[in-house]
Design a protein around this motif. Sequence first.
Motif, PDB file in Angstrom:
ATOM      1  N   ARG A 154      41.458  50.879  71.419  1.00  0.00           N
ATOM      2  CA  ARG A 154      41.914  52.249  71.688  1.00  0.00           C
ATOM      3  C   ARG A 154      40.898  53.294  71.253  1.00  0.00           C
ATOM      4  O   ARG A 154      40.686  54.299  71.942  1.00  0.00           O
ATOM      5  CB  ARG A 154      43.241  52.481  70.966  1.00  0.00           C
ATOM      6  N   TYR A 155      40.264  53.048  70.087  1.00  0.00           N
ATOM      7  CA  TYR A 155      39.400  54.086  69.517  1.00  0.00           C
ATOM      8  C   TYR A 155      37.915  53.718  69.492  1.00  0.00           C
ATOM      9  O   TYR A 155      37.089  54.535  69.079  1.00  0.00           O
ATOM     10  CB  TYR A 155      39.845  54.403  68.086  1.00  0.00           C
ATOM     11  N   GLY A 156      37.574  52.499  69.892  1.00  0.00           N
ATOM     12  CA  GLY A 156      36.173  52.109  69.901  1.00  0.00           C
ATOM     13  C   GLY A 156      35.779  51.347  68.648  1.00  0.00           C
ATOM     14  O   GLY A 156      36.542  51.226  67.686  1.00  0.00           O
ATOM     15  N   ASN A 157      34.546  50.829  68.656  1.00  0.00           N
ATOM     16  CA  ASN A 157      34.076  49.974  67.562  1.00  0.00           C
ATOM     17  C   ASN A 157      33.325  50.722  66.463  1.00  0.00           C
ATOM     18  O   ASN A 157      32.915  50.117  65.475  1.00  0.00           O
ATOM     19  CB  ASN A 157      33.153  48.879  68.124  1.00  0.00           C
ATOM     20  N   ASP A 158      33.123  52.015  66.628  1.00  0.00           N
ATOM     21  CA  ASP A 158      32.282  52.752  65.680  1.00  0.00           C
ATOM     22  C   ASP A 158      33.004  53.101  64.380  1.00  0.00           C
ATOM     23  O   ASP A 158      32.371  53.337  63.361  1.00  0.00           O
ATOM     24  CB  ASP A 158      31.752  54.044  66.326  1.00  0.00           C
ATOM     25  N   MET A 159      34.329  53.164  64.424  1.00  0.00           N
ATOM     26  CA  MET A 159      35.086  53.588  63.253  1.00  0.00           C
ATOM     27  C   MET A 159      35.416  52.423  62.324  1.00  0.00           C
ATOM     28  O   MET A 159      35.615  51.297  62.777  1.00  0.00           O
ATOM     29  CB  MET A 159      36.392  54.281  63.672  1.00  0.00           C
ATOM     30  N   ASP A 160      35.481  52.710  61.020  1.00  0.00           N
ATOM     31  CA  ASP A 160      35.955  51.738  60.040  1.00  0.00           C
ATOM     32  C   ASP A 160      37.478  51.846  59.996  1.00  0.00           C
ATOM     33  O   ASP A 160      38.032  52.710  59.316  1.00  0.00           O
ATOM     34  CB  ASP A 160      35.353  52.031  58.664  1.00  0.00           C
ATOM     35  N   LEU A 161      38.159  50.972  60.712  1.00  0.00           N
ATOM     36  CA  LEU A 161      39.602  51.083  60.891  1.00  0.00           C
ATOM     37  C   LEU A 161      40.407  50.278  59.861  1.00  0.00           C
ATOM     38  O   LEU A 161      41.636  50.306  59.885  1.00  0.00           O
ATOM     39  CB  LEU A 161      39.979  50.628  62.306  1.00  0.00           C
ATOM     40  N   VAL A 162      39.721  49.587  58.970  1.00  0.00           N
ATOM     41  CA  VAL A 162      40.427  48.790  57.954  1.00  0.00           C
ATOM     42  C   VAL A 162      41.345  49.654  57.085  1.00  0.00           C
ATOM     43  O   VAL A 162      42.502  49.292  56.843  1.00  0.00           O
ATOM     44  CB  VAL A 162      39.425  47.998  57.093  1.00  0.00           C
ATOM     45  N   PRO A 163      40.893  50.831  56.590  1.00  0.00           N
ATOM     46  CA  PRO A 163      41.799  51.660  55.774  1.00  0.00           C
ATOM     47  C   PRO A 163      43.055  52.097  56.529  1.00  0.00           C
ATOM     48  O   PRO A 163      44.124  52.250  55.924  1.00  0.00           O
ATOM     49  CB  PRO A 163      40.925  52.870  55.415  1.00  0.00           C
ATOM     50  N   PHE A 164      42.938  52.311  57.825  1.00  0.00           N
ATOM     51  CA  PHE A 164      44.091  52.735  58.618  1.00  0.00           C
ATOM     52  C   PHE A 164      45.123  51.610  58.704  1.00  0.00           C
ATOM     53  O   PHE A 164      46.325  51.824  58.527  1.00  0.00           O
ATOM     54  CB  PHE A 164      43.638  53.137  60.025  1.00  0.00           C
ATOM     55  N   VAL A 165      44.656  50.378  58.954  1.00  0.00           N
ATOM     56  CA  VAL A 165      45.554  49.218  59.002  1.00  0.00           C
ATOM     57  C   VAL A 165      46.173  48.976  57.624  1.00  0.00           C
ATOM     58  O   VAL A 165      47.357  48.667  57.503  1.00  0.00           O
ATOM     59  CB  VAL A 165      44.793  47.970  59.491  1.00  0.00           C
ATOM     60  N   ALA A 166      45.368  49.128  56.570  1.00  0.00           N
ATOM     61  CA  ALA A 166      45.865  48.918  55.212  1.00  0.00           C
ATOM     62  C   ALA A 166      46.975  49.911  54.872  1.00  0.00           C
ATOM     63  O   ALA A 166      47.944  49.567  54.186  1.00  0.00           O
ATOM     64  CB  ALA A 166      44.718  49.044  54.209  1.00  0.00           C
ATOM     65  N   ALA A 167      46.853  51.151  55.339  1.00  0.00           N
ATOM     66  CA  ALA A 167      47.884  52.158  55.080  1.00  0.00           C
ATOM     67  C   ALA A 167      49.212  51.756  55.719  1.00  0.00           C
ATOM     68  O   ALA A 167      50.283  51.944  55.133  1.00  0.00           O
ATOM     69  CB  ALA A 167      47.431  53.524  55.595  1.00  0.00           C
ATOM     70  N   ASP A 168      49.160  51.192  56.926  1.00  0.00           N
ATOM     71  CA  ASP A 168      50.379  50.712  57.584  1.00  0.00           C
ATOM     72  C   ASP A 168      51.042  49.607  56.768  1.00  0.00           C
ATOM     73  O   ASP A 168      52.268  49.568  56.614  1.00  0.00           O
ATOM     74  CB  ASP A 168      50.052  50.183  58.985  1.00  0.00           C
ATOM     75  N   ILE A 169      50.222  48.691  56.243  1.00  0.00           N
ATOM     76  CA  ILE A 169      50.752  47.596  55.424  1.00  0.00           C
ATOM     77  C   ILE A 169      51.374  48.144  54.144  1.00  0.00           C
ATOM     78  O   ILE A 169      52.447  47.708  53.717  1.00  0.00           O
ATOM     79  CB  ILE A 169      49.633  46.589  55.096  1.00  0.00           C
ATOM     80  N   ALA A 170      50.691  49.116  53.523  1.00  0.00           N
ATOM     81  CA  ALA A 170      51.165  49.689  52.258  1.00  0.00           C
ATOM     82  C   ALA A 170      52.520  50.377  52.426  1.00  0.00           C
ATOM     83  O   ALA A 170      53.342  50.390  51.497  1.00  0.00           O
ATOM     84  CB  ALA A 170      50.137  50.676  51.713  1.00  0.00           C
ATOM     85  N   GLU A 171      52.764  50.960  53.584  1.00  0.00           N
ATOM     86  CA  GLU A 171      54.050  51.607  53.832  1.00  0.00           C
ATOM     87  C   GLU A 171      55.200  50.596  53.839  1.00  0.00           C
ATOM     88  O   GLU A 171      56.343  50.947  53.577  1.00  0.00           O
ATOM     89  CB  GLU A 171      54.011  52.352  55.165  1.00  0.00           C
ATOM     90  N   GLN A 172      54.888  49.332  54.096  1.00  0.00           N
ATOM     91  CA  GLN A 172      55.914  48.297  54.184  1.00  0.00           C
ATOM     92  C   GLN A 172      55.978  47.412  52.945  1.00  0.00           C
ATOM     93  O   GLN A 172      56.919  46.628  52.792  1.00  0.00           O
ATOM     94  CB  GLN A 172      55.648  47.406  55.402  1.00  0.00           C
ATOM     95  N   SER A 173      55.002  47.537  52.045  1.00  0.00           N
ATOM     96  CA  SER A 173      54.917  46.580  50.933  1.00  0.00           C
ATOM     97  C   SER A 173      54.340  47.234  49.683  1.00  0.00           C
ATOM     98  O   SER A 173      53.127  47.398  49.565  1.00  0.00           O
ATOM     99  CB  SER A 173      54.038  45.384  51.319  1.00  0.00           C
TER     100      SER A 173
END
Length: 499
Positions: A154-173
Amino acid sequence: MRAFSHRDEANVSFEERTTLRGPIAEYDARVEAGKIRNDEHQRAIIENLQALHDTLSRYTPPPVQKPTLESLQPPKRTLLSSIFGGKKEDAYKLEIPADLPKGIYMYGDVGSGKTMTMDLFYETLPPNIKTKTRIHFHGFMQQVHRDLHKMKMRYGNDMDLVPFVAADIAEQSQVLCFDEFQCTDVADAMILRRLIESLMSHGVVLVTTSNRHPDELYKNGIQRESFIPCIQLLKKRLRVINLDSQTDYRKIPRPPSGVYHHPLDASAKTHADRWFRFLGDFENDPPHVAEHTVWGREVSVPRASGKAAMFTFDEIIGKATGAADYLELMRNYEAFIITDVPGMSHKTRDLARRFITFIDAVYESRAKLVLTTAVPLTELFVSADELSEARSNPSVNIPTSPTASTQSAPHTTDSSDDNITETMRSLMDDLGMDMATLKQTSIFSGDEERFAFARALSRLVEMGSQEWVERGMGLEKLGGQKERESWLKTRSRWREDSM
């Protein structure tokens, strides 16, 4: 409908029963019911889980702050920025909260009780922990890669998207429990440090089981050097506990965790007491006060048993003790348990110097050393604030004392770097510093002291290894009496050389 209500009632009753009494009480209940057999080694492990349970009962995780997509964008390169080195000011930065409870990393072979131990912890999490997840690590990483793939599409390969995915996980755990932590794939190795650091920055507490020690993870894997920072993060932020029960020649269960424990929390005293019992000889020589004479004055050991001596930091370092006192203690004891070790800074320079002298004496005598500390090893002699100041002010010139300048005159910064071992380099990388940065810290007055600091850290790491701890105790291959006799001869020769 009635059946559903009855089943729901039972579930609520079970949750209330377990969360209110914690892992130790649940363990005792299962022993009493005959479901499991009481085991002192296993109980020591559960006590560590109980300490974390108690900490979590008072823990309020911070609200999850999701990074914006703009903050994850790589900085745009312009002519001016390439000339003047401009930085992206709104870039997303990871900061692990100071009050984040230290998680637990439990490792052991098949049949060591990993599943039962994790069951006890997960089922008894305190009720203030509103969100929790338990998942097999392999399945977790598969889901992470799927989520990253969707976002990159969706957003391309240039961004470091790991923190964004981690935030989603943190909201659930708020607490995340992994079964069978491992790393066998280069794709996992490339993102694990960033992923775990991101989760912790959102206040997520990690508890995991594995079949191997962190140092053994991804062994011989492709580009393993890039995975080393992840191993260092795990060892720094999680308490590493060995689930395999080993018995020494005196049939005393070996403590499950390593010899160094921080912070000074509820389980610190238990940690020190168990190691004192293991290294001492309570059956034949119960703990007592011992006195030794050094140059006509008395040096008191508050708690001694067999060949083990136990002090608080103030009792052994806070008093006016020195090399002669330490040498006398090394002649009489083979193991030292030092509790309540504080973090030191330029304000307590004398204590730091004295403690380094003590560490050198223990190392050179090949004795055992157990510590409970207020801060991680890497912050024992230099505070986090001093490290931050040194890194942010690289041009500060700290004057050296005349003595230190004279002693270090033949050496240059480069030659000092040449003498740094790989262990020392790893530690300094973990600190985020090098010898040049170390020279900016105000606690050390010259190259000689700076090298002594780095050497002490290196020696502490070596003395914390399983090989060092078990050497000379007859533990090798579960019956090493010959090894023990050889070691006693070695220490005897050292004593003769030191007199």
